[in-house]
Design a protein around this motif. Sequence first.
Motif, mmCIF file in Angstrom:
data_model
loop_
_atom_site.group_PDB
_atom_site.id
_atom_site.type_symbol
_atom_site.label_atom_id
_atom_site.label_comp_id
_atom_site.label_asym_id
_atom_site.label_seq_id
_atom_site.Cartn_x
_atom_site.Cartn_y
_atom_site.Cartn_z
ATOM 1 N N MET A 1 0.838 -0.999 -0.276
ATOM 2 C CA MET A 1 0.539 -0.332 0.270
ATOM 3 C C MET A 1 0.917 0.657 -0.323
ATOM 4 N N SER A 2 0.686 2.537 -0.707
ATOM 5 C CA SER A 2 1.783 2.782 -1.303
ATOM 6 C C SER A 2 0.952 4.791 -0.628
ATOM 7 N N GLU A 3 1.780 5.245 0.132
ATOM 8 C CA GLU A 3 1.273 6.779 0.959
ATOM 9 C C GLU A 3 1.737 8.297 -0.335
ATOM 10 N N LYS A 4 0.328 9.018 -0.186
ATOM 11 C CA LYS A 4 1.018 9.933 -0.791
ATOM 12 C C LYS A 4 0.783 11.667 -0.083
ATOM 13 N N LEU A 5 1.209 12.531 0.005
ATOM 14 C CA LEU A 5 1.616 13.827 0.421
ATOM 15 C C LEU A 5 1.087 14.100 -0.178
ATOM 16 N N LEU A 6 -0.730 14.983 0.883
ATOM 17 C CA LEU A 6 -1.129 16.211 0.378
ATOM 18 C C LEU A 6 -0.936 17.339 1.495
ATOM 19 N N VAL A 7 -1.274 18.542 1.145
ATOM 20 C CA VAL A 7 -1.340 19.902 1.267
ATOM 21 C C VAL A 7 -2.332 20.111 1.189
ATOM 22 N N ASN A 8 -3.111 21.179 2.209
ATOM 23 C CA ASN A 8 -4.080 21.901 1.726
ATOM 24 C C ASN A 8 -3.423 23.419 1.701
ATOM 25 N N PRO A 9 -4.178 24.061 0.898
ATOM 26 C CA PRO A 9 -3.524 25.131 0.659
ATOM 27 C C PRO A 9 -4.291 26.106 1.437
ATOM 28 N N ILE A 10 -5.010 26.165 1.532
ATOM 29 C CA ILE A 10 -6.025 27.188 2.713
ATOM 30 C C ILE A 10 -5.329 27.140 3.519
ATOM 31 N N GLU A 11 -5.823 26.286 4.246
ATOM 32 C CA GLU A 11 -5.357 26.016 6.369
ATOM 33 C C GLU A 11 -3.146 26.406 6.018
ATOM 34 N N CYS A 12 -2.406 26.381 5.089
ATOM 35 C CA CYS A 12 -1.411 25.794 5.003
ATOM 36 C C CYS A 12 -0.499 27.508 5.843
ATOM 37 N N GLU A 13 -0.126 28.502 6.456
ATOM 38 C CA GLU A 13 0.201 29.271 6.696
ATOM 39 C C GLU A 13 1.799 29.971 6.359
ATOM 40 N N GLY A 14 2.774 28.264 6.368
ATOM 41 C CA GLY A 14 4.034 28.634 5.256
ATOM 42 C C GLY A 14 4.919 28.593 6.930
ATOM 43 N N HIS A 15 4.394 27.914 7.579
ATOM 44 C CA HIS A 15 6.007 27.635 8.692
ATOM 45 C C HIS A 15 6.931 26.937 8.163
ATOM 46 N N GLY A 16 6.882 25.695 7.444
ATOM 47 C CA GLY A 16 8.592 25.377 7.038
ATOM 48 C C GLY A 16 8.641 24.022 7.307
ATOM 49 N N ALA A 17 8.193 23.884 8.890
ATOM 50 C CA ALA A 17 8.696 22.461 9.721
ATOM 51 C C ALA A 17 8.538 21.522 8.437
ATOM 52 N N CYS A 18 7.361 21.371 7.249
ATOM 53 C CA CYS A 18 7.749 19.409 7.013
ATOM 54 C C CYS A 18 8.545 20.308 5.711
ATOM 55 N N ALA A 19 8.859 21.160 5.006
ATOM 56 C CA ALA A 19 10.037 21.401 4.491
ATOM 57 C C ALA A 19 11.732 20.709 5.344
ATOM 58 N N GLU A 20 11.745 21.262 6.752
ATOM 59 C CA GLU A 20 12.894 20.892 7.391
ATOM 60 C C GLU A 20 12.536 19.459 7.888
ATOM 61 N N LEU A 21 11.897 18.550 7.677
ATOM 62 C CA LEU A 21 11.218 17.461 8.075
ATOM 63 C C LEU A 21 11.527 16.250 7.230
ATOM 64 N N LEU A 22 11.550 16.864 5.677
ATOM 65 C CA LEU A 22 11.458 15.862 4.844
ATOM 66 C C LEU A 22 11.919 16.539 3.076
ATOM 67 N N PRO A 23 13.275 17.727 3.526
ATOM 68 C CA PRO A 23 13.351 17.987 2.658
ATOM 69 C C PRO A 23 13.141 16.902 0.876
ATOM 70 N N GLU A 24 13.466 15.259 1.113
ATOM 71 C CA GLU A 24 13.349 15.037 0.151
ATOM 72 C C GLU A 24 11.799 14.833 -0.929
ATOM 73 N N MET A 25 11.205 15.378 -0.269
ATOM 74 C CA MET A 25 9.636 15.153 -0.929
ATOM 75 C C MET A 25 9.439 16.405 -0.323
ATOM 76 N N ILE A 26 9.772 18.055 -0.056
ATOM 77 C CA ILE A 26 9.080 18.697 -0.052
ATOM 78 C C ILE A 26 9.778 20.458 -0.198
#
Length: 66
Positions: A1-26
Amino acid sequence: MSEKLLVNPIECEGHGACAELLPEMIHLDEWGYPIVDGRPVPAGLERDARAAVSACPTLALRLLRS
Protein backbone atom coordinates in the motif's frame (compact mmCIF):
# COMPACT_ATOMS: atom_id res chain seq x y z
CA MET A 1 0.00 0.00 0.00
CA SER A 2 1.47 3.37 -0.97
CA GLU A 3 0.95 6.77 0.57
CA LYS A 4 1.01 10.26 -0.94
CA LEU A 5 1.54 13.57 0.77
CA LEU A 6 -1.11 16.21 0.29
CA VAL A 7 -1.11 19.82 1.45
CA ASN A 8 -4.21 21.92 1.97
CA PRO A 9 -3.16 25.33 0.63
CA ILE A 10 -6.00 27.09 2.44
CA GLU A 11 -4.94 25.77 5.86
CA CYS A 12 -1.19 26.17 5.29
CA GLU A 13 0.41 29.27 6.81
CA GLY A 14 3.91 28.63 5.47
CA HIS A 15 5.72 27.69 8.69
CA GLY A 16 8.08 25.40 6.75
CA ALA A 17 8.45 22.65 9.36
CA CYS A 18 7.44 20.02 6.80
CA ALA A 19 10.24 20.99 4.41
CA GLU A 20 12.79 20.86 7.22
CA LEU A 21 11.69 17.36 8.21
CA LEU A 22 11.23 15.96 4.71
CA PRO A 23 13.43 17.89 2.25
CA GLU A 24 13.52 14.89 -0.10
CA MET A 25 9.83 15.40 -0.93
CA ILE A 26 8.95 18.96 0.07
CA HIS A 27 10.53 22.25 -0.91
CA LEU A 28 9.33 25.77 -0.25
CA ASP A 29 8.31 28.30 -2.88
CA GLU A 30 9.51 31.90 -2.84
CA TRP A 31 6.85 32.82 -0.24
CA GLY A 32 7.68 29.93 2.08
CA TYR A 33 4.78 27.66 1.16
CA PRO A 34 5.39 23.95 0.53
CA ILE A 35 5.57 22.36 -2.88
CA VAL A 36 4.96 18.64 -2.38
CA ASP A 37 6.39 15.96 -4.65
CA GLY A 38 3.35 14.20 -6.11
CA ARG A 39 4.95 10.76 -6.21
CA PRO A 40 4.14 8.09 -3.61
CA VAL A 41 6.27 8.28 -0.48
CA PRO A 42 9.22 5.87 -0.82
CA ALA A 43 9.38 3.13 1.80
CA GLY A 44 12.52 4.59 3.39
CA LEU A 45 10.85 7.98 3.93
CA GLU A 46 7.54 6.91 5.45
CA ARG A 47 8.68 7.61 9.00
CA ASP A 48 9.93 11.08 8.05
CA ALA A 49 6.70 11.77 6.18
CA ARG A 50 4.65 10.92 9.26
CA ALA A 51 6.88 13.20 11.35
CA ALA A 52 6.33 16.06 8.91
CA VAL A 53 2.56 15.54 9.03
CA SER A 54 2.62 15.49 12.85
CA ALA A 55 4.78 18.63 13.01
CA CYS A 56 2.44 20.78 10.91
CA PRO A 57 1.04 23.40 13.32
CA THR A 58 -2.04 24.05 11.16
CA LEU A 59 -2.72 20.40 10.24
CA ALA A 60 -2.46 21.32 6.56
CA LEU A 61 -0.34 18.31 5.62
CA ARG A 62 -1.64 14.75 5.48
CA LEU A 63 -0.85 11.32 4.13
CA LEU A 64 -3.34 9.66 1.85
CA ARG A 65 -3.21 5.89 1.47
CA SER A 66 -3.95 4.51 -1.94
